[in-house]
Design a protein around this motif. Structure first.
Motif, PDB file in Angstrom:
ATOM      1  N   VAL B  15       0.868  -1.183   0.000  1.00  0.00           N
ATOM      2  CA  VAL B  15       0.000   0.000   0.000  1.00  0.00           C
ATOM      3  C   VAL B  15       0.905   1.233   0.000  1.00  0.00           C
ATOM      4  O   VAL B  15       1.758   1.361   0.873  1.00  0.00           O
ATOM      5  N   PRO B  16       0.750   2.110  -0.985  1.00  0.00           N
ATOM      6  CA  PRO B  16       1.599   3.311  -1.003  1.00  0.00           C
ATOM      7  C   PRO B  16       1.379   4.157   0.255  1.00  0.00           C
ATOM      8  O   PRO B  16       0.312   4.078   0.870  1.00  0.00           O
ATOM      9  N   GLU B  17       2.368   4.946   0.582  1.00  0.00           N
ATOM     10  CA  GLU B  17       2.211   5.829   1.740  1.00  0.00           C
ATOM     11  C   GLU B  17       1.115   6.852   1.431  1.00  0.00           C
ATOM     12  O   GLU B  17       1.116   7.455   0.357  1.00  0.00           O
ATOM     13  N   GLY B  18       0.201   7.004   2.338  1.00  0.00           N
ATOM     14  CA  GLY B  18      -0.910   7.924   2.096  1.00  0.00           C
ATOM     15  C   GLY B  18      -0.466   9.381   2.215  1.00  0.00           C
ATOM     16  O   GLY B  18       0.469   9.690   2.940  1.00  0.00           O
ATOM     17  N   PRO B  19      -1.141  10.265   1.494  1.00  0.00           N
ATOM     18  CA  PRO B  19      -0.783  11.686   1.550  1.00  0.00           C
ATOM     19  C   PRO B  19      -1.373  12.347   2.800  1.00  0.00           C
ATOM     20  O   PRO B  19      -2.242  11.776   3.450  1.00  0.00           O
ATOM     21  N   ASP B  20      -0.906  13.552   3.108  1.00  0.00           N
ATOM     22  CA  ASP B  20      -1.552  14.343   4.166  1.00  0.00           C
ATOM     23  C   ASP B  20      -2.768  15.010   3.532  1.00  0.00           C
ATOM     24  O   ASP B  20      -2.634  15.890   2.679  1.00  0.00           O
ATOM     25  N   LEU B  21      -3.942  14.575   3.959  1.00  0.00           N
ATOM     26  CA  LEU B  21      -5.174  15.067   3.336  1.00  0.00           C
ATOM     27  C   LEU B  21      -5.682  16.348   3.980  1.00  0.00           C
ATOM     28  O   LEU B  21      -6.541  17.027   3.425  1.00  0.00           O
ATOM     29  N   VAL B 169      -2.311  15.505  -6.495  1.00  0.00           N
ATOM     30  CA  VAL B 169      -0.968  15.111  -6.062  1.00  0.00           C
ATOM     31  C   VAL B 169      -0.770  15.683  -4.666  1.00  0.00           C
ATOM     32  O   VAL B 169      -0.570  16.890  -4.508  1.00  0.00           O
ATOM     33  N   GLY B 170      -0.883  14.812  -3.658  1.00  0.00           N
ATOM     34  CA  GLY B 170      -0.697  15.268  -2.285  1.00  0.00           C
ATOM     35  C   GLY B 170      -1.586  16.454  -1.937  1.00  0.00           C
ATOM     36  O   GLY B 170      -1.155  17.383  -1.288  1.00  0.00           O
ATOM     37  N   GLY B 171      -2.814  16.429  -2.376  1.00  0.00           N
ATOM     38  CA  GLY B 171      -3.737  17.509  -2.044  1.00  0.00           C
ATOM     39  C   GLY B 171      -3.698  18.671  -3.022  1.00  0.00           C
ATOM     40  O   GLY B 171      -4.500  19.594  -2.911  1.00  0.00           O
ATOM     41  N   ARG B 230       4.388  12.857  -6.048  1.00  0.00           N
ATOM     42  CA  ARG B 230       4.307  13.134  -4.606  1.00  0.00           C
ATOM     43  C   ARG B 230       5.682  13.206  -3.955  1.00  0.00           C
ATOM     44  O   ARG B 230       5.877  13.857  -2.948  1.00  0.00           O
TER      45      ARG B 230
END
Lengths: 185, 233
Positions: B15-21, B169-171, B230
């Protein structure tokens, strides 16, 4: 003399503040649950970009629906339900489901005996066969397996995420495991 | 618990690292103009310039069906692609300069993914657009960067068989272009075309990062491109 203690707000307080329009309270909730929200959306869609959009839209929709959130209920299953719904909608509209992959290298755990290269290869192949069999399941069966085993959600959270009753989770899981045993035998 | 259940629990899914949403979520619930929506509004203003540019050259006189605009890039959905040339690997990218000199020329530090060594050279076009080649997922990928406020406009034209979709892309907002080849032209916002349209056969991700518009081109999937984007800081 009274000491002023800066304590983190508990979840019901955060929800109440967010309900009254405190954006910072919702920010704390987003940061607390964004990891599991993204993982849930990714496991259901198999696509990082869709998962990011689904999780982001889920948090926005959940904030706007806070008025309908039952006071005192656990927040996490409710959030996961909204995010999972967004992820499955994206999967449906894309008309495809992307396959999950195993992590490139599974680290040895302390205390594990180091396997021979041949044994490691066989174990890897067995894991890949199992994952491929899961991917061949119907969407309903695959999703329940993914929530329970890949995300390790509880039965209650799985039911919430998939929008079904706990009894349905149990029966789907039993049928999915039976199908997997047939496939792998 | 059965043996099969134990094996399912032990599967380690990538699972890719999740972004800061949080920044994007807050921007939306606070009702601040989210960059994507702001870009759409800006697009209306820039559209007039882009239409004028499109009609300035007879070969590009084709029906413009829809616009997407983001930072210094505009994407037009057209019924017929304009005549375009194939681009050799580096032709059309501008002068090759040592990286530091390239950064001096464009006036900003290039955003790059984590690399063992920074690229030795970058290509600079018109003192505004800087490009470097990267290697990712076994592919060579072209990363181009320019200030969103520059006079230079990256103009893409896409036909029916090309997907043009919003991406994130990352928000930050982005545009994903894939499928059939499309064309790329560098347009001066005031004076028309910079050079002949180039045929682009790879997939393209365009996104905003701070004051910059970034563009990745290569044979990456959308998820691979977003993952690479990202990591670019």
């Amino acid at each position: 003399m009274t000491a002023v203690v800066d304590r983190p707000l508990d979840e019901p307080e955060l929800v109440e503040r967010a309900r009254r329009g405190d954006f910072r309270a919702w920010e704390t909730i987003v940061r607390r649950y964004q990891g599991i929200a993204f993982r849930t959306a990714y496991v259901l869609s198999g696509n990082a970009a869709d998962a990011e959009e689904a999780a982001q839209d889920g948090f926005v929709k959940a904030y706007r629906a806070l008025g309908r959130f039952r006071r005192g209920a656990p927040l996490r299953p409710w959030l996961l339900r909204i995010v999972a719904n967004e992820a499955r909608n994206r999967r449906r509209s894309a008309g495809r489901r992307e396959r999950l992959a195993l992590r490139a290298a599974v680290e040895d755990r302390p205390g594990d005996a180091v396997p021979s290269p041949e044994a490691a290869l066989l174990a890897r192949e067995a894991r890949e066969r199992l994952l491929a069999a899961v991917e061949r399941l119907s969407d309903d069966h695959r999703d329940v397996v993914a929530c329970r085993y890949f995300l390790q959600l509880s039965e209650e959270e799985t039911a919430a995420a998939l929008g079904v009753r706990r009894g349905t989770v149990k029966s789907r899981l039993a049928r999915a495991l039976e199908r997997l045993r047939e496939e792998l035998s | 618990m059965t043996e099969l259940e134990r094996r399912l629990l032990a599967l380690e899914i990538a699972v890719p690292e999740g972004p800061d949403l949080a920044p994007a979520v807050l921007a939306r619930i606070e009702g601040r103009p989210f960059p994507w929506r702001r870009a759409a509004v800006l697009g209306i203003a820039v559209a007039a310039v882009a239409i004028a540019a499109a009609f300035a050259v007879p070969q590009a006189r084709t029906s413009i069906l829809r616009f997407f605009h983001l930072g210094a890039a505009t994407v037009e959905r057209v019924d017929t692609l304009p005549p375009a040339v194939e681009r050799s690997k580096t032709k059309g990218l501008g002068r090759a300069l040592p990286l530091d000199a390239a950064e001096d020329a464009v006036g900003f530090r290039l955003a790059l993914p984590p690399l063992r060594e920074r690229p030795e050279h970058a290509y600079v076009l018109g003192g505004e657009l800087a490009s470097v080649f990267l290697h990712a997922h076994g592919q060579t990928v072209l990363l181009s960067e320019l200030r969103s406020s520059n006079e230079l406009l990256l103009k893409k034209m896409a036909g029916d068989a090309t997907f043009v979709e919003p991406a994130q892309v990352g928000g930050s907002p982005g545009i994903w272009i894939a499928g059939a080849p499309h064309t790329l032209t560098y347009v001066d916002r005031h004076f028309g075309y910079h050079q002949q349209a180039i045929l682009v056969r790879g997939n393209v991700l365009i996104w905003i990062r701070g004051p910059l518009t970034l563009r990745l081109e290569g044979k990456l999937t959308r998820a691979q491109a977003v993952e690479l984007a990202r990591s670019i800081h």
